[in-house]
Scaffold this motif. Structure first.
Motif, PDB file in Angstrom:
ATOM      1  N   THR A   1      34.044 100.326  27.089  1.00  0.00           N
ATOM      2  CA  THR A   1      34.991 100.911  28.046  1.00  0.00           C
ATOM      3  C   THR A   1      36.426 100.676  27.594  1.00  0.00           C
ATOM      4  O   THR A   1      37.289 101.574  27.691  1.00  0.00           O
ATOM      5  CB  THR A   1      34.777 100.302  29.435  1.00  0.00           C
ATOM      6  OG1 THR A   1      33.433 100.540  29.856  1.00  0.00           O
ATOM      7  CG2 THR A   1      35.740 100.894  30.449  1.00  0.00           C
ATOM      8  N   LEU A   2      36.719  99.517  27.077  1.00  0.00           N
ATOM      9  CA  LEU A   2      38.057  99.211  26.593  1.00  0.00           C
ATOM     10  C   LEU A   2      38.420 100.074  25.389  1.00  0.00           C
ATOM     11  O   LEU A   2      39.555 100.590  25.293  1.00  0.00           O
ATOM     12  CB  LEU A   2      38.156  97.729  26.228  1.00  0.00           C
ATOM     13  CG  LEU A   2      39.485  97.266  25.626  1.00  0.00           C
ATOM     14  CD1 LEU A   2      40.649  97.536  26.585  1.00  0.00           C
ATOM     15  CD2 LEU A   2      39.420  95.783  25.250  1.00  0.00           C
ATOM     16  N   ALA A   3      37.463 100.263  24.480  1.00  0.00           N
ATOM     17  CA  ALA A   3      37.735 101.087  23.300  1.00  0.00           C
ATOM     18  C   ALA A   3      38.044 102.527  23.712  1.00  0.00           C
ATOM     19  O   ALA A   3      38.954 103.181  23.164  1.00  0.00           O
ATOM     20  CB  ALA A   3      36.541 101.049  22.346  1.00  0.00           C
ATOM     21  N   ASP A   4      37.300 103.061  24.700  1.00  0.00           N
ATOM     22  CA  ASP A   4      37.540 104.423  25.178  1.00  0.00           C
ATOM     23  C   ASP A   4      38.914 104.531  25.834  1.00  0.00           C
ATOM     24  O   ASP A   4      39.651 105.510  25.614  1.00  0.00           O
ATOM     25  CB  ASP A   4      36.446 104.816  26.161  1.00  0.00           C
ATOM     26  CG  ASP A   4      36.601 106.252  26.641  1.00  0.00           C
ATOM     27  OD1 ASP A   4      36.541 107.166  25.799  1.00  0.00           O
ATOM     28  OD2 ASP A   4      36.817 106.418  27.862  1.00  0.00           O
ATOM     29  N   ALA A   5      39.278 103.504  26.610  1.00  0.00           N
ATOM     30  CA  ALA A   5      40.580 103.528  27.284  1.00  0.00           C
ATOM     31  C   ALA A   5      41.721 103.460  26.282  1.00  0.00           C
ATOM     32  O   ALA A   5      42.760 104.131  26.455  1.00  0.00           O
ATOM     33  CB  ALA A   5      40.667 102.367  28.272  1.00  0.00           C
TER      34      ALA A   5
ATOM     35  N   ASP B   1      50.512 107.534  33.284  1.00  0.00           N
ATOM     36  CA  ASP B   1      50.445 106.215  33.953  1.00  0.00           C
ATOM     37  C   ASP B   1      49.018 105.858  34.314  1.00  0.00           C
ATOM     38  O   ASP B   1      48.608 104.687  34.229  1.00  0.00           O
ATOM     39  CB  ASP B   1      51.325 106.223  35.202  1.00  0.00           C
ATOM     40  CG  ASP B   1      52.813 106.267  34.868  1.00  0.00           C
ATOM     41  OD1 ASP B   1      53.159 105.962  33.701  1.00  0.00           O
ATOM     42  OD2 ASP B   1      53.610 106.603  35.765  1.00  0.00           O
ATOM     43  N   THR B   2      48.235 106.866  34.717  1.00  0.00           N
ATOM     44  CA  THR B   2      46.825 106.603  35.064  1.00  0.00           C
ATOM     45  C   THR B   2      46.050 106.109  33.851  1.00  0.00           C
ATOM     46  O   THR B   2      45.262 105.153  33.927  1.00  0.00           O
ATOM     47  CB  THR B   2      46.181 107.874  35.633  1.00  0.00           C
ATOM     48  OG1 THR B   2      46.882 108.278  36.819  1.00  0.00           O
ATOM     49  CG2 THR B   2      44.717 107.636  35.958  1.00  0.00           C
ATOM     50  N   LEU B   3      46.262 106.783  32.717  1.00  0.00           N
ATOM     51  CA  LEU B   3      45.562 106.356  31.495  1.00  0.00           C
ATOM     52  C   LEU B   3      45.993 104.954  31.060  1.00  0.00           C
ATOM     53  O   LEU B   3      45.171 104.160  30.575  1.00  0.00           O
ATOM     54  CB  LEU B   3      45.827 107.368  30.376  1.00  0.00           C
ATOM     55  CG  LEU B   3      45.232 108.765  30.578  1.00  0.00           C
ATOM     56  CD1 LEU B   3      45.694 109.718  29.472  1.00  0.00           C
ATOM     57  CD2 LEU B   3      43.710 108.698  30.616  1.00  0.00           C
ATOM     58  N   LYS B   4      47.252 104.667  31.223  1.00  0.00           N
ATOM     59  CA  LYS B   4      47.750 103.338  30.858  1.00  0.00           C
ATOM     60  C   LYS B   4      47.133 102.257  31.754  1.00  0.00           C
ATOM     61  O   LYS B   4      46.746 101.174  31.276  1.00  0.00           O
ATOM     62  CB  LYS B   4      49.268 103.330  30.981  1.00  0.00           C
ATOM     63  CG  LYS B   4      49.924 102.066  30.447  1.00  0.00           C
ATOM     64  CD  LYS B   4      51.441 102.196  30.509  1.00  0.00           C
ATOM     65  CE  LYS B   4      52.122 100.951  29.960  1.00  0.00           C
ATOM     66  NZ  LYS B   4      53.609 101.096  29.999  1.00  0.00           N
ATOM     67  N   THR B   5      46.998 102.583  33.044  1.00  0.00           N
ATOM     68  CA  THR B   5      46.401 101.627  33.979  1.00  0.00           C
ATOM     69  C   THR B   5      44.928 101.385  33.643  1.00  0.00           C
ATOM     70  O   THR B   5      44.424 100.248  33.706  1.00  0.00           O
ATOM     71  CB  THR B   5      46.545 102.148  35.414  1.00  0.00           C
ATOM     72  OG1 THR B   5      47.944 102.293  35.722  1.00  0.00           O
ATOM     73  CG2 THR B   5      45.900 101.193  36.401  1.00  0.00           C
ATOM     74  N   ARG B   6      44.206 102.450  33.302  1.00  0.00           N
ATOM     75  CA  ARG B   6      42.788 102.309  32.950  1.00  0.00           C
ATOM     76  C   ARG B   6      42.604 101.408  31.722  1.00  0.00           C
ATOM     77  O   ARG B   6      41.650 100.640  31.637  1.00  0.00           O
ATOM     78  CB  ARG B   6      42.179 103.677  32.696  1.00  0.00           C
ATOM     79  CG  ARG B   6      41.990 104.493  33.963  1.00  0.00           C
ATOM     80  CD  ARG B   6      41.452 105.882  33.642  1.00  0.00           C
ATOM     81  NE  ARG B   6      41.289 106.669  34.860  1.00  0.00           N
ATOM     82  CZ  ARG B   6      40.938 107.946  34.886  1.00  0.00           C
ATOM     83  NH1 ARG B   6      40.718 108.595  33.715  1.00  0.00           N
ATOM     84  NH2 ARG B   6      40.803 108.600  36.017  1.00  0.00           N
ATOM     85  N   LYS B   7      43.537 101.535  30.793  1.00  0.00           N
ATOM     86  CA  LYS B   7      43.450 100.682  29.602  1.00  0.00           C
ATOM     87  C   LYS B   7      43.634  99.212  29.973  1.00  0.00           C
ATOM     88  O   LYS B   7      42.910  98.320  29.493  1.00  0.00           O
ATOM     89  CB  LYS B   7      44.491 101.144  28.591  1.00  0.00           C
ATOM     90  CG  LYS B   7      44.444 100.388  27.271  1.00  0.00           C
ATOM     91  CD  LYS B   7      45.558  99.360  27.177  1.00  0.00           C
ATOM     92  CE  LYS B   7      45.611  98.693  25.826  1.00  0.00           C
ATOM     93  NZ  LYS B   7      46.645  97.635  25.739  1.00  0.00           N
ATOM     94  N   LEU B   8      44.576  98.916  30.850  1.00  0.00           N
ATOM     95  CA  LEU B   8      44.800  97.532  31.295  1.00  0.00           C
ATOM     96  C   LEU B   8      43.601  97.001  32.071  1.00  0.00           C
ATOM     97  O   LEU B   8      43.199  95.850  31.918  1.00  0.00           O
ATOM     98  CB  LEU B   8      46.071  97.466  32.154  1.00  0.00           C
ATOM     99  CG  LEU B   8      47.393  97.778  31.433  1.00  0.00           C
ATOM    100  CD1 LEU B   8      48.554  97.802  32.420  1.00  0.00           C
ATOM    101  CD2 LEU B   8      47.653  96.765  30.326  1.00  0.00           C
TER     102      LEU B   8
END
Length: 393
Positions: free
Chosen positions: A109-113, A135-142
């Protein structure tokens, strides 16, 4: 008749002459003396003590489960790291496998984010996505990073729990009785499974009176801990072959007993000392001191204090008042009132008084005097035999 009259005055004269004759003077009494001299001595105090171990470990279970193995014989000496107990590891292996799977999913999941965020970095520059989408994609990565960290921590915790199913000795020592048996279900609340006592961390624990500690602290020649050694007398009366050093003096006084706890580290290479053993601790200076000594038997005591009879260079008896300290064997330490070389009357005391003339002979004991190093409390010299100067040394 006339002869009778002449004889009476003659007889009276003869009788008067006999009355005027003086008896011969008695010779001076003979006394036996010892010479006060500087002698080495080693101050010592004896205290009741018990043996304690700094490495007395209670072995307990850190996880719950059924006991599957006991690897030691009760009372054996074991090495550090030696196996002691095994707890059924099956449920903990399963928990570790689940934690590993969760970590792998979190990594994916982290690699995909991260990949989505990298593409978004290019798109946001060209205006293909809005700031809100970025911002949504950045939040998902965190969030994915946090989830991966949580999964990794869960896996590490599962690994620790699995390691706890194998209980080993934390140190070398003698293992005690096993409380639990194979098949028992144990847990952290089960209590002590067994005990392990390290053989080389023994201490003699004893109490010293607060008065003695105060006297030592106020002394001009206060000894350091490094100047003191501690010997032991074993329960059978034998002397322990090794000496130890004081490593701890309590910072408070026991209000119930008026004593201070002291601990001395004792070597135990032959495993003779066991926790709970009661012994006698002999606290003494490592190096001997030198002091003026005289025989205890020469001391006299009256209302004016302690004294001895000495003989001067004219063979006249003098009373010498003095202060004494500890007793060492048959001798006593003189702290005040006498100089080395004084001739002290040891035998014949009852025959003399101050100022009388005596015949002096050196005292020669029938056997070698016992000096020893242990101080002996001064005996009561008020009894009739001592105060009259018994001939017995």
């Amino acid at each position: 008749m006339r002869w009778i009259k002449l004889g009476l005055p003659l007889t009276t004269l003869l009788l008067g002459a006999c009355d005027d004759a003086q008896p011969p003077a008695a010779p001076p009494p003979e006394v036996f003396v010892v010479t006060a001299s500087e002698q080495p001595y080693q101050p010592e105090r004896t205290f009741s003590a018990r043996i304690d171990s700094r490495s007395d470990v209670n072995i307990t279970a850190q996880v719950s489960g059924k006991l599957t193995a006991v690897h030691f014989r009760e009372g054996d000496n074991v090495d550090a790291g030696a196996p002691l107990f095994d707890i059924d590891p099956a449920p903990y292996k399963a928990a570790l496998d689940r934690a590993k799977a969760e970590q792998e999913r979190a990594r994916a999941t982290l690699a995909d984010a991260k990949s989505n965020l990298q593409r978004a970095n290019k798109l946001i520059e060209k205006g293909y996505i809005s700031d809100s989408e970025y911002d949504t994609l950045k939040t998902r990565k965190l969030e994915a990073e946090a989830a991966e960290q949580s999964a990794r921590a869960a896996m590490e915790s599962a690994q620790v729990d699995l390691s706890y199913t194998h209980i080993s000795a934390p140190q070398a020592g003698r293992v005690g009785r096993s409380v639990a048996s194979v098949g028992d279900v144990v847990s952290p609340s089960y209590g002590t499974l067994t005990t392990l006592v390290g053989g080389n961390d023994m201490q003699a624990v004893f109490q010293i009176p607060e008065r003695l500690l105060t006297d030592a602290a106020m002394s001009d020649n206060q000894p350091k801990a490094s100047d003191i050694e501690v010997g032991l007398i074993m329960p059978n009366g034998s002397e322990y072959p090794y000496t130890g050093n004081i490593v701890y003096v309590s910072n408070r006084v026991n209000t119930n007993t008026g004593t201070v706890e002291v601990r001395a580290a004792m070597p135990n290479p032959k495993d003779l000392l066991r926790p709970g053993m009661y012994v006698q601790a002999q606290v003494r200076l490592k190096e001997s001191l030198s002091g003026l000594m005289i025989p205890q038997a020469a001391l006299q005591v009256d209302q004016q204090g302690t004294y001895v009879f000495t003989v001067n260079e004219n063979n006249r008896v003098l009373r010498t008042n003095l202060q004494t300290g500890e007793r060492f064997g048959e001798n006593v330490l003189v702290t005040e009132g006498m100089q080395a070389g004084a001739k002290v009357i040891l035998q014949g005391i009852q025959k003399v008084r101050p100022g009388s003339e005596v015949v002096v002979s050196d005292y020669k004991p029938a056997t070698q005097a016992h000096t020893g190093s242990q101080p002996i409390p001064a005996t009561d010299t008020n009894d009739e035999e001592t105060s009259n100067g018994s001939d017995a040394p």
